[in-house]
Write a protein that holds these residues in place. Structure first.
Motif, PDB file in Angstrom:
ATOM      1  N   ILE A 230       0.863  -1.182   0.000  1.00  0.00           N
ATOM      2  CA  ILE A 230       0.000   0.000   0.000  1.00  0.00           C
ATOM      3  C   ILE A 230       0.899   1.230   0.000  1.00  0.00           C
ATOM      4  N   VAL A 231       0.606   2.185  -0.877  1.00  0.00           N
ATOM      5  CA  VAL A 231       1.326   3.458  -0.875  1.00  0.00           C
ATOM      6  C   VAL A 231       0.440   4.514  -0.225  1.00  0.00           C
ATOM      7  N   VAL A 232       0.997   5.210   0.759  1.00  0.00           N
ATOM      8  CA  VAL A 232       0.306   6.296   1.437  1.00  0.00           C
ATOM      9  C   VAL A 232       1.041   7.588   1.088  1.00  0.00           C
ATOM     10  N   SER A 233       0.294   8.597   0.635  1.00  0.00           N
ATOM     11  CA  SER A 233       0.896   9.834   0.146  1.00  0.00           C
ATOM     12  C   SER A 233       0.327  11.045   0.867  1.00  0.00           C
ATOM     13  N   ALA A 234       1.126  12.099   0.915  1.00  0.00           N
ATOM     14  CA  ALA A 234       0.669  13.362   1.487  1.00  0.00           C
ATOM     15  C   ALA A 234      -0.448  13.937   0.619  1.00  0.00           C
ATOM     16  N   ALA A 235      -1.465  14.516   1.262  1.00  0.00           N
ATOM     17  CA  ALA A 235      -2.638  14.998   0.534  1.00  0.00           C
ATOM     18  C   ALA A 235      -2.286  16.059  -0.494  1.00  0.00           C
ATOM     19  N   GLU A 236      -1.238  16.853  -0.230  1.00  0.00           N
ATOM     20  CA  GLU A 236      -0.905  17.914  -1.184  1.00  0.00           C
ATOM     21  C   GLU A 236      -0.337  17.375  -2.491  1.00  0.00           C
ATOM     22  N   THR A 237      -0.045  16.071  -2.551  1.00  0.00           N
ATOM     23  CA  THR A 237       0.463  15.486  -3.794  1.00  0.00           C
ATOM     24  C   THR A 237      -0.649  14.913  -4.659  1.00  0.00           C
ATOM     25  N   ALA A 238      -1.900  15.140  -4.297  1.00  0.00           N
ATOM     26  CA  ALA A 238      -3.027  14.489  -4.972  1.00  0.00           C
ATOM     27  C   ALA A 238      -3.018  14.688  -6.480  1.00  0.00           C
ATOM     28  N   ALA A 239      -2.627  15.877  -6.939  1.00  0.00           N
ATOM     29  CA  ALA A 239      -2.647  16.154  -8.375  1.00  0.00           C
ATOM     30  C   ALA A 239      -1.659  15.286  -9.141  1.00  0.00           C
ATOM     31  N   ASP A 240      -0.672  14.728  -8.443  1.00  0.00           N
ATOM     32  CA  ASP A 240       0.342  13.889  -9.100  1.00  0.00           C
ATOM     33  C   ASP A 240      -0.037  12.408  -9.093  1.00  0.00           C
ATOM     34  N   LEU A 241      -1.156  12.068  -8.489  1.00  0.00           N
ATOM     35  CA  LEU A 241      -1.518  10.676  -8.266  1.00  0.00           C
ATOM     36  C   LEU A 241      -2.581  10.207  -9.249  1.00  0.00           C
ATOM     37  N   ARG A 242      -2.585   8.912  -9.545  1.00  0.00           N
ATOM     38  CA  ARG A 242      -3.523   8.370 -10.525  1.00  0.00           C
ATOM     39  C   ARG A 242      -4.957   8.352 -10.007  1.00  0.00           C
ATOM     40  N   ALA A 243      -5.184   7.775  -8.846  1.00  0.00           N
ATOM     41  CA  ALA A 243      -6.555   7.623  -8.348  1.00  0.00           C
ATOM     42  C   ALA A 243      -6.532   7.481  -6.825  1.00  0.00           C
ATOM     43  N   PRO A 244      -6.242   8.557  -6.100  1.00  0.00           N
ATOM     44  CA  PRO A 244      -6.136   8.460  -4.637  1.00  0.00           C
ATOM     45  C   PRO A 244      -7.477   8.211  -3.973  1.00  0.00           C
ATOM     46  N   VAL A 245      -7.400   7.657  -2.766  1.00  0.00           N
ATOM     47  CA  VAL A 245      -8.569   7.419  -1.927  1.00  0.00           C
ATOM     48  C   VAL A 245      -8.353   8.158  -0.610  1.00  0.00           C
ATOM     49  N   ARG A 246      -9.389   8.775  -0.118  1.00  0.00           N
ATOM     50  CA  ARG A 246      -9.297   9.597   1.086  1.00  0.00           C
ATOM     51  C   ARG A 246      -9.431   8.740   2.335  1.00  0.00           C
ATOM     52  N   ILE A 247      -8.630   9.044   3.347  1.00  0.00           N
ATOM     53  CA  ILE A 247      -8.797   8.424   4.663  1.00  0.00           C
ATOM     54  C   ILE A 247      -9.676   9.358   5.480  1.00  0.00           C
ATOM     55  N   GLU A 248     -10.929   8.984   5.628  1.00  0.00           N
ATOM     56  CA  GLU A 248     -11.885   9.823   6.339  1.00  0.00           C
ATOM     57  C   GLU A 248     -11.637   9.815   7.841  1.00  0.00           C
ATOM     58  N   ALA A 249     -11.394   8.633   8.402  1.00  0.00           N
ATOM     59  CA  ALA A 249     -11.168   8.528   9.843  1.00  0.00           C
ATOM     60  C   ALA A 249     -10.583   7.159  10.152  1.00  0.00           C
ATOM     61  N   MET A 250      -9.818   7.069  11.235  1.00  0.00           N
ATOM     62  CA  MET A 250      -9.347   5.776  11.704  1.00  0.00           C
ATOM     63  C   MET A 250      -9.052   5.836  13.188  1.00  0.00           C
ATOM     64  N   ALA A 251      -9.071   4.661  13.800  1.00  0.00           N
ATOM     65  CA  ALA A 251      -8.852   4.581  15.244  1.00  0.00           C
ATOM     66  C   ALA A 251      -8.392   3.178  15.603  1.00  0.00           C
ATOM     67  N   GLY A 252      -7.767   3.058  16.747  1.00  0.00           N
ATOM     68  CA  GLY A 252      -7.349   1.762  17.264  1.00  0.00           C
ATOM     69  C   GLY A 252      -7.243   1.832  18.778  1.00  0.00           C
ATOM     70  N   VAL A 253      -8.201   1.262  19.470  1.00  0.00           N
ATOM     71  CA  VAL A 253      -8.263   1.327  20.930  1.00  0.00           C
ATOM     72  C   VAL A 253      -8.234  -0.085  21.493  1.00  0.00           C
ATOM     73  N   VAL A 254      -7.346  -0.346  22.421  1.00  0.00           N
ATOM     74  CA  VAL A 254      -7.328  -1.617  23.142  1.00  0.00           C
ATOM     75  C   VAL A 254      -7.793  -1.316  24.558  1.00  0.00           C
ATOM     76  N   ASP A 255      -9.026  -1.667  24.851  1.00  0.00           N
ATOM     77  CA  ASP A 255      -9.640  -1.272  26.121  1.00  0.00           C
ATOM     78  C   ASP A 255      -9.708  -2.427  27.114  1.00  0.00           C
ATOM     79  N   GLY A 256      -8.807  -3.380  26.980  1.00  0.00           N
ATOM     80  CA  GLY A 256      -8.755  -4.501  27.915  1.00  0.00           C
ATOM     81  C   GLY A 256      -7.332  -5.009  27.993  1.00  0.00           C
TER      82      GLY A 256
END
Length: 393
Positions: A230-256
């Motif tokens: 998986i390639v992850v790119s800075a958002a300001e490079t979007a114009a240079d990319l073929r077909a980027p996908v936006r990361i709307e939100a993510m989280a990771g909680v270990v509550d135990g």
């Protein structure tokens, strides 16, 4: 909810996979290079654009034969990449792209590639069967000291009690649990890279041999050889990319406690992560067009259906019954590439992420979810909990 969460400064720009099969006559490094080069090209970049590298898990070795391949140093040397950021990742991360997204969001790199390579199919064949975690250790030490004496030799032995408890609490039957494997096999029929593509029925599922009760053969992911990058790119490079996908939100909680045998509520897993995820977005479960939910074992997809709010606690059995809701054309097409139960154990959410990106780009072929704009992706749960929402750019 912050208007400037770090995820919005990062994009998933490329995905790539090597050949995937039960057994491939290629080294882990070769498979890794195939996937990395494919992901970079998919992003519309060249190797010279890559300035960040990460792998899962770190170090290129782990506690099972075939579990980790494609060493960080070997890949960097083979591709002659000059890095400003590197990370050898270990299990426990939320999702594969979490660390790379932080790197590009904070300006430490512009384009990071992360990969996961497995040769578990070959290792299983060479060993005469899939080796259990405990069978590879000469001594019961560390966490294994509590697990091996009672016969908990592998993850299926650790997860099966969770399935038993859930079934006891909420009345889930094996006939209804079967629909996860059956529906995902139907999806795999449209994926030329899936390990298993032949039809599967509920009767086939119920007749299969038990691995660790109540989980049978078709409740378990398929050991395979293959690599995903998986390639992850800075958002300001979007114009240079073929077909980027936006990361709307993510989280990771270990509550135990971070051990399966010490988890306190065996009927509820992933809820804290899901709550943290939804707190970072204005989207709701009703907005999700397809769910790529971790399915190392079928019960893990059950956890996530409920934790993410696609159905209520204890309601997954009714939700799954008949398989129509999770099928292509249904309310929530689930693991449209076949998941790890049929597509192959690509692990750690890598296969799920790759499929989510394809769906949002409209590049999934015969298994395409019409008009997909929002995809949910999850990784394991409990002690390794992670979830994300990806959206069309």
């Amino acid at each position: 909810m912050s208007a400037d969460i770090f995820e919005h400064r990062a994009l998933i720009s490329g995905i790539g996979q090597s050949a995937i099969a039960r057994r491939l006559d290629r080294s882990g490094l070769q498979l890794t290079l195939d996937a990395v080069l494919a992901a970079v090209a998919d992003a519309g970049l060249t190797v010279d654009d890559i300035d960040g590298l990460a792998m899962f898990p770190g170090g290129g070795v782990a506690n099972l034969p075939g579990y980790a391949n494609g060493n960080l140093y070997e890949v960097q040397d083979a591709l002659r990449i000059e890095t400003t950021w590197r990370q050898g990742l270990v299990e426990g991360m939320a999702l594969p792209f979490y660390g790379p997204a932080q790197a590009v969001a904070t300006g430490q790199a512009r384009h990071v590639v992360i990969w996961r390579t497995v040769k578990e199919g070959s290792a299983a064949r060479d060993a005469g069967g899939r080796p259990a975690y405990g069978s590879t250790k000469p001594l019961a030490e560390g966490p294994q000291a509590w697990l091996l004496p009672v016969g908990m030799l592998s993850p299926v032995c650790q997860i099966a009690p969770f399935a038993t408890r859930y079934m006891h609490e909420y009345g889930l039957t094996r006939e209804r649990l079967a629909w996860i494997a059956v529906a995902q096999r139907a999806h795999a029929a449209h994926n030329p890279d899936a390990v298993y593509r032949s039809p599967l029925t509920v009767d086939d599922y119920l007749s299969a041999r038990m691995i660790s009760s109540p989980l049978c053969l078709f409740d378990c992911d398929v050991p395979a050889d293959g690599a995903t990058a998986i390639v992850v790119s800075a958002a300001e490079t979007a114009a240079d990319l073929r077909a980027p996908v936006r990361i709307e939100a993510m989280a990771g909680v270990v509550d135990g406690r971070p051990a399966w045998d010490q988890w306190e509520d065996m009927g509820r897993v992933g809820y804290a992560t899901a709550a943290a995820l939804w707190a970072r977005t204005a989207l709701t479960p009703a907005d999700v067009d397809t769910a790529q939910l971790y399915d190392g074992f079928s019960i893990e997809a059950v956890w996530w259906l409920e934790a993410m709010g696609f159905c209520g606690t204890g309601e997954a059995g009714d939700y799954l019954d008949g398989g129509t809701r999770i099928a292509l054309g249904g309310e929530l097409p689930l693991n449209t590439w076949g998941g790890q139960l049929s597509g192959g154990r690509l692990h750690a959410g890598f296969g799920h992420t790759a499929e989510a990106v394809r769906q949002l780009r409209g590049e999934a072929g015969a298994r395409q979810v019409a008009g997909a704009e929002v995809a949910a992706v999850t990784n394991v749960g409990g002690i390794e909990s992670g979830a994300a929402l990806l959206t069309r750019w």
